[in-house]
Design a protein around this motif. Sequence first.
Motif, short mmCIF file in Angstrom:
data_model
loop_
_atom_site.label_atom_id
_atom_site.label_comp_id
_atom_site.label_asym_id
_atom_site.label_seq_id
_atom_site.Cartn_x
_atom_site.Cartn_y
_atom_site.Cartn_z
N PHE A 85 0.47 -0.99 -0.06
CA PHE A 85 0.18 0.03 0.00
C PHE A 85 0.98 1.69 -0.41
O PHE A 85 1.81 1.16 0.39
N GLY A 86 0.44 2.29 -0.46
CA GLY A 86 1.20 3.99 -0.45
C GLY A 86 -0.18 4.61 -0.10
O GLY A 86 -1.02 4.74 -0.38
N LEU A 87 0.34 5.44 0.73
CA LEU A 87 -0.26 6.19 1.42
C LEU A 87 1.13 7.66 1.03
O LEU A 87 2.06 8.15 1.43
N GLY A 88 0.66 8.44 0.28
CA GLY A 88 1.09 10.04 -0.99
C GLY A 88 2.46 9.39 -1.59
O GLY A 88 2.62 8.18 -1.52
N ALA A 89 3.45 10.12 -1.21
CA ALA A 89 4.46 9.88 -1.81
C ALA A 89 5.61 9.21 -0.98
O ALA A 89 6.51 8.50 -1.65
N ARG A 90 5.18 8.98 0.41
CA ARG A 90 5.93 9.20 1.30
C ARG A 90 6.37 8.67 2.60
O ARG A 90 6.94 8.12 3.39
N LEU A 91 5.01 7.57 2.13
CA LEU A 91 4.60 6.18 2.30
C LEU A 91 4.09 4.72 2.36
O LEU A 91 3.45 5.30 0.46
N LEU A 92 5.22 3.62 2.07
CA LEU A 92 4.96 2.75 1.95
C LEU A 92 5.54 1.86 2.44
O LEU A 92 5.65 1.23 3.36
N GLY A 93 4.50 0.52 2.38
CA GLY A 93 3.97 -0.44 2.82
C GLY A 93 4.10 -1.91 2.30
O GLY A 93 3.58 -1.51 1.39
N LEU A 94 5.11 -2.58 2.20
CA LEU A 94 5.89 -3.62 1.33
C LEU A 94 5.92 -4.96 1.93
O LEU A 94 6.31 -5.54 3.21
N GLN A 95 4.97 -6.15 2.02
CA GLN A 95 4.24 -7.14 2.91
C GLN A 95 5.48 -7.82 2.84
O GLN A 95 5.98 -9.37 3.15
N PHE A 96 5.76 -7.87 1.12
CA PHE A 96 7.32 -8.50 0.32
C PHE A 96 8.33 -8.16 0.27
O PHE A 96 8.46 -6.99 0.52
N HIS A 97 8.93 -8.75 0.14
CA HIS A 97 10.57 -8.35 0.87
C HIS A 97 11.16 -8.57 -0.98
O HIS A 97 11.74 -9.65 -1.92
N LEU A 98 11.24 -7.34 -1.24
CA LEU A 98 11.86 -6.84 -2.61
C LEU A 98 12.97 -6.35 -2.07
O LEU A 98 15.04 -6.63 -2.80
N GLU A 99 13.83 -6.43 -0.26
CA GLU A 99 15.32 -5.84 -0.27
C GLU A 99 16.00 -6.90 -0.01
O GLU A 99 17.37 -6.97 -0.03
N ALA A 100 15.70 -8.13 0.32
CA ALA A 100 16.44 -9.53 0.11
C ALA A 100 17.97 -10.24 -0.83
O ALA A 100 17.47 -9.68 -1.57
N ASP A 101 19.07 -10.05 0.09
CA ASP A 101 19.92 -9.97 -0.98
C ASP A 101 19.88 -11.48 -1.18
O ASP A 101 20.90 -12.62 -0.03
N LEU A 102 19.92 -12.33 -2.47
CA LEU A 102 19.82 -13.59 -1.93
C LEU A 102 21.07 -13.94 -2.24
O LEU A 102 21.39 -15.05 -2.19
#
Length: 234
Positions: free
Chosen positions: A165-182
């Motif tokens: 979900f996003g709220l404006g341009a400055r809040l972002l919630g991600l249930q999944f992991h895009l940051e994970a270094d595989l």
Amino acid sequence: MKRAVALRHLAFEDLGLLTDVLSAEQYEVSYREAGVDGLCDLRLAPEDLLVVLGGPISACDDRRYPFLIEELRLIEQSLRRDVPVLGICLGAQLLARALGARVYAGSAKEIGFAPVTLTADGRASCLAILEREASPALHWHGDTFDLPAGSHRLASTDITPNQAFGLGARLLGLQFHLEADLSRFERWLIGHTGELAAEGIDVGRLRADGCRHAALLTRSGRAVLGSWIGHLRP
């Protein structure tokens, strides 16, 4: 120098790919370790960034883990100060809770690599890269949340309607992991061995999936996160 402060709940669930993205955007990066480091002294400014990372506990389990109350206070304070907040997995659930939404157990656990379905708002967001690249995401959660008031659903799966979900341009919630270094995914498999065994998940297959998707997920994860961070520039 603008600061990026990450709240970390597990040593191996760190900023991962975000580290280089933040360095490229000239953030001074630091961690606060959940349950160890205090947060009362932390005062972030609108040019800073708060990143709330994942972990194996529930966002509502503050009776057993009282430090969650302090984390929620910091998120709420950051919202009042117009500090950008990125919540990932548990972090997204805590962000949703701080925004007044309900957090609760999902219908089933999602662990593994699978695509998300973007909404129209998602296709107009930084997540559009996932669809263009036909990129899956790493899922590792059992809880979910209702959409906070005023926010927009960006992505979903069959099991979890509110994946981002996003709220404006400055809040972002991600249930999944895009940051994970595989390249360091083995740490996840070791650290979560109890949960994987309890869920009957084939560790060898999960490891193989991580190797198969590593190059694509590294590219798409950096692109998505870099796009969102880039929009925070003054």
